[in-house]
Design an enzyme around this catalytic site. Structure first.
Site, PDB file in Angstrom:
ATOM      1  N   SER A  78     -10.068  -0.345   6.882  1.00  0.00           N
ATOM      2  CA  SER A  78      -9.413  -0.273   5.397  1.00  0.00           C
ATOM      3  C   SER A  78      -8.595  -1.636   4.770  1.00  0.00           C
ATOM      4  O   SER A  78      -8.506  -1.636   3.868  1.00  0.00           O
ATOM      5  CB  SER A  78      -8.339   0.820   5.437  1.00  0.00           C
TER       6      SER A  78
ATOM      7  N   LYS B 199       0.730  -1.217   0.195  1.00  0.00           N
ATOM      8  CA  LYS B 199      -0.083  -0.037  -0.026  1.00  0.00           C
ATOM      9  C   LYS B 199       0.896   1.235   0.060  1.00  0.00           C
ATOM     10  O   LYS B 199       1.881   1.271   0.581  1.00  0.00           O
ATOM     11  CB  LYS B 199      -0.952   0.030   1.209  1.00  0.00           C
TER      12      LYS B 199
ATOM     13  N   SER C 184      -9.793   1.820   2.628  1.00  0.00           N
ATOM     14  CA  SER C 184      -8.875   2.565   1.754  1.00  0.00           C
ATOM     15  C   SER C 184      -7.796   1.703   0.981  1.00  0.00           C
ATOM     16  O   SER C 184      -7.109   2.152  -0.011  1.00  0.00           O
ATOM     17  CB  SER C 184      -7.998   3.594   2.695  1.00  0.00           C
TER      18      SER C 184
END
Ligand code: GLN
Length: 480
Positions: A165, A67, A142
Site C-alpha cells: 500500500s 493516511k 491503498s
C-alpha cells in the site's frame, strides 16, 4: 516560479523558506483535494498557521498529509469507511506524536481504500482518488491520497503498507515509497487491518527527505510489543541521518553491490515494464553493481498465502466494529439486530468480502487447509528468501506487473494479482522500496528492491543514486 519550493529537498530549506513556502504548500494540498480527491479531511488555513507559529524543531514548516488510518487526536480518522465516518480518536498515533514534537504540522487526512483493503484507491466510502498523471486512471492504493498529495506538489507523507500500500501507489504516481523492516516503526495508533504484515512508512519526492522522515518514524515506543529492540535501530538511525545530511559518496555508494533479479517472475509483468526494469538494472551495472538472475519460483506462492493470512487477521480485527462503543450505528430493538444492521450498512463490499472469507479460512475444520497451511507457506518463503538475501544484498522486482488501470476497470478479487510482487516482503518482514524509473506512455512506473533486515539505509541509498538519473524529483504532473 510557482513551484520553486520543489526545487530542492525540504532538508535544505532555510528558516525563511520554511515560512515563505508554507502557503504554497497549502495551496498545492488544496488543489490535490479539489482536483484529485486526495484528502478526506483537509484542515483550515487558520489552524495550520496557528500550529506552524508555535511549532519548533527540524521539521518546522513541513505540512504533512497523514493516511486516514493513522490516529490523530481530535481529527477525524475514518479509514475511508462509513463505519468510522464520525470517529475522532482521543489520542495520537506514536508516529504523529513524534512528528509534531519535531515541528511538523498535520495538513490533513488522506483518502485511501476502505480499511486499507485494495490497490486502486477505489474502495473508499469518500469516492476514488485520481492519478494526477491521468485523471481517468487510478493512483494505486491503498495509500492513494498520500501518494497523490506528494506526486502533485507535495514533499512527504505518511502511509501504511500491509501488502504494497505504500510502494504500489508510489510506483503508480512516480515518487518514493518505503516499507520498513517489520518491527521498526511503532504501530501504536495505526488502525489494524492485518497486524502481522503491516507497518507505517514514509512516501517522499526526494531521497534525502525520505531518510529524514524515516529517521523520525523509527523512534522507539514501548507501547507496541512487536517493536524490534536491539542495536540495529541505533546503527540504522545513524546511517539514515548521514543520508539525510548528504554525507555519503553517491558515486561509490553502490560499488560491488550484488543484486539479484528473478527473471522468470519478471516475465509476468507487461513487456513495457520489463524493458524499463532491465534498463534500470543496466544503469546500476554501469555504476559497478553485479546483477545476477536467480531462481526464486517459490515466490509464486506468496499471493495466495498473503491473501489468506490478511483476510483471517482482518476478520478478527474488524470484529470490534459492532456499533456499540464508537463508530457508525443503526439503532434497533435487539442488540444483535443493532450489530448486524450497523455492520451490513457500515462496511463496504470489499471489506465484507474479506471478513467473510477470513472467517471461513480460519473456521474450525478448515483452518488446517487454509490458515495454518498459509502460515507454513509463509515460513517456507521466508527461509528461501533469507537464503537468497544471504548471497545478494538486494532482490529487484518491478513494483507492479501492470501500469495504472483506468478507474472502474478492475474490481474486487480480479485485481489481487497486481500485488504479486509487493506482498513478498510483508510476508517475510523484510524492508522494501519503490523507486521511479521513468514513464511509459506518460504514466510513471517503479522498480522495487527488497533488502536485508534493517538495511533501509541501503534501500534509500539506491534511491539517492538513481535520483536525477532515472527520474527527476522536480518533475510534476501537468507542468507548472
Ligand atoms: N492490496 C493489498 C490488500 O488489499 C495490500 C493493501 C495494503 O498494503 N494495505 O490487502
Amino acid at each position: 516560479m510557482m513551484r520553486m519550493y520543489l526545487d530542492k529537498p525540504f532538508v535544505e530549506w532555510t528558516t525563511e523558506e520554511r515560512e515563505k513556502y508554507l502557503m504554497e504548500q497549502y495551496k498545492a494540498m488544496l488543489e490535490a483535494e479539489k482536483r484529485l480527491n486526495a484528502f478526506i479531511t483537509l484542515r483550515s488555513v487558520e489552524e495550520i498557521e496557528k500550529e506552524f507559529h508555535v511549532a519548533s524543531g527540524p521539521l518546522k514548516g513541513l505540512l504533512l498529509p497523514v493516511k486516514d488510518n493513522i490516529s490523530t487526536k481530535g481529527i477525524l480518522t475514518t479509514c475511508a469507511s462509513k463505519m468510522l465516518s464520525n470517529y475522532k480518536p482521543p489520542y495520537n498515533a506514536h508516529v504523529v506524536d513524534v512528528l509534531l514534537r519535531v515541528g511538523a504540522v498535520v495538513v490533513g487526512k488522506t483518502n485511501m481504500d476502505e480499511f486499507a483493503m485494495g490497490n486502486t484507491g477505489e474502495t473508499s466510502f469518500y469516492g476514488p482518488t485520481r492519478n494526477p498523471w491521468d485523471i481517468d486512471r487510478v493512483p494505486g492504493g491503498s495509500s492513494s491520497g498520500s501518494a497523490v498529495a506528494v506526486a502533485w506538489r507535495g514533499l512527504m507523507a505518511l502511509g501504511s503498507d500491509t501488502g504494497g500500500s505504500i510502494r504500489q501507489p508510489a510506483g503508480y504516481t512516480g515518487i518514493l515509497g518505503l516499507k520498513p523492516t517489520y518491527g521498526m516503526v511503532s504501530r501504536y495508533g495505526l488502525v489494524s487491518y492485518a497486524e502481522s504484515l503491516e507497518q507505517i512508512g514514509p512516501l517522499a519526492r526526494y531521497s534525502r527527505d525520505l531518510a529524514m522522515l524515516y529517521y523520525y518514524l523509527t523512534e522507539p515506543d514501548e507501547r507496541d510489543i512487536t517493536m524490534a529492540n536491539g542495536v540495529e535501530r541505533k546503527m540504522m538511525r545513524e546511517k539514515l541521518m548521514r543520508i539525510a545530511m548528504d554525507e555519503v559518496d553517491r558515486q561509490r555508494a553502490m560499488e560491488d553491490t550484488i543484486i539479484a533479479y528473478p527473471s522468470r517472475l519478471v516475465d509476468e509483468a507487461d513487456e513495457s515494464i520489463q524493458n524499463k526494469f532491465y534498463d534500470a538494472l543496466e544503469f546500476l551495472r554501469e555504476l559497478g553493481c553485479y546483477i545476477e538472475d536467480v531462481d526464486a519460483d517459490f515466490l509464486r506462492a506468496s499471493l495466495a498465502a498473503y491473501y489468506i493470512i490478511a483476510m483471517v487477521e482482518a476478520s478478527s480485527n474488524l470484529a470490534r466494529y459492532d456499533g456499540s462503543n464508537y463508530g457508525y450505528r443503526i439503532d434497533a430493538y435487539t442488540y444483535w439486530d443493532m450489530v448486524g444492521r450497523s455492520r451490513i450498512d457500515g462496511f463496504g463490499e470489499e471489506v465484507k468480502r474479506r471478513i467473510i472469507m477470513g472467517g471461513f479460512a480460519s473456521s474450525k475444520g478448515y483452518e488446517g487447509r487454509y490458515y495454518i497451511r498459509s502460515l507454513k507457506v509463509r515460513r517456507w518463503i521466508k527461509n528461501n528468501l533469507l537464503n537468497i538475501l544471504s548471497r545478494y544484498r538486494f532482490l529487484a522486482l518491478p513494483t507492479s506487473p501492470v501500469m495504472p488501470p483506468k478507474l472502474g476497470e478492475v474490481a474486487g478479487p480480479e485485481g489481487y494479482v497486481q500485488d504479486i510482487y509487493t506482498v513478498i516482503p510483508n510476508l517475510t518482514g523484510h524492508p522494501a522500496i519503490s523507486i521511479p524509473i521513468g514513464f511509459v506512455e506518460g504514466l510513471p512506473l517503479g522498480i522495487q528492491f527488497i533488502g536485508r533486515y534493517y538495511d533501509e539505509p541501503g534501500l534509500i541509498l539506491l534511491a539517492r543514486v538513481l535520483e536525477g538519473k532515472l527520474y527527476d524529483p522536480n518533475n510534476v504532473p501537468g507542468g507548472d
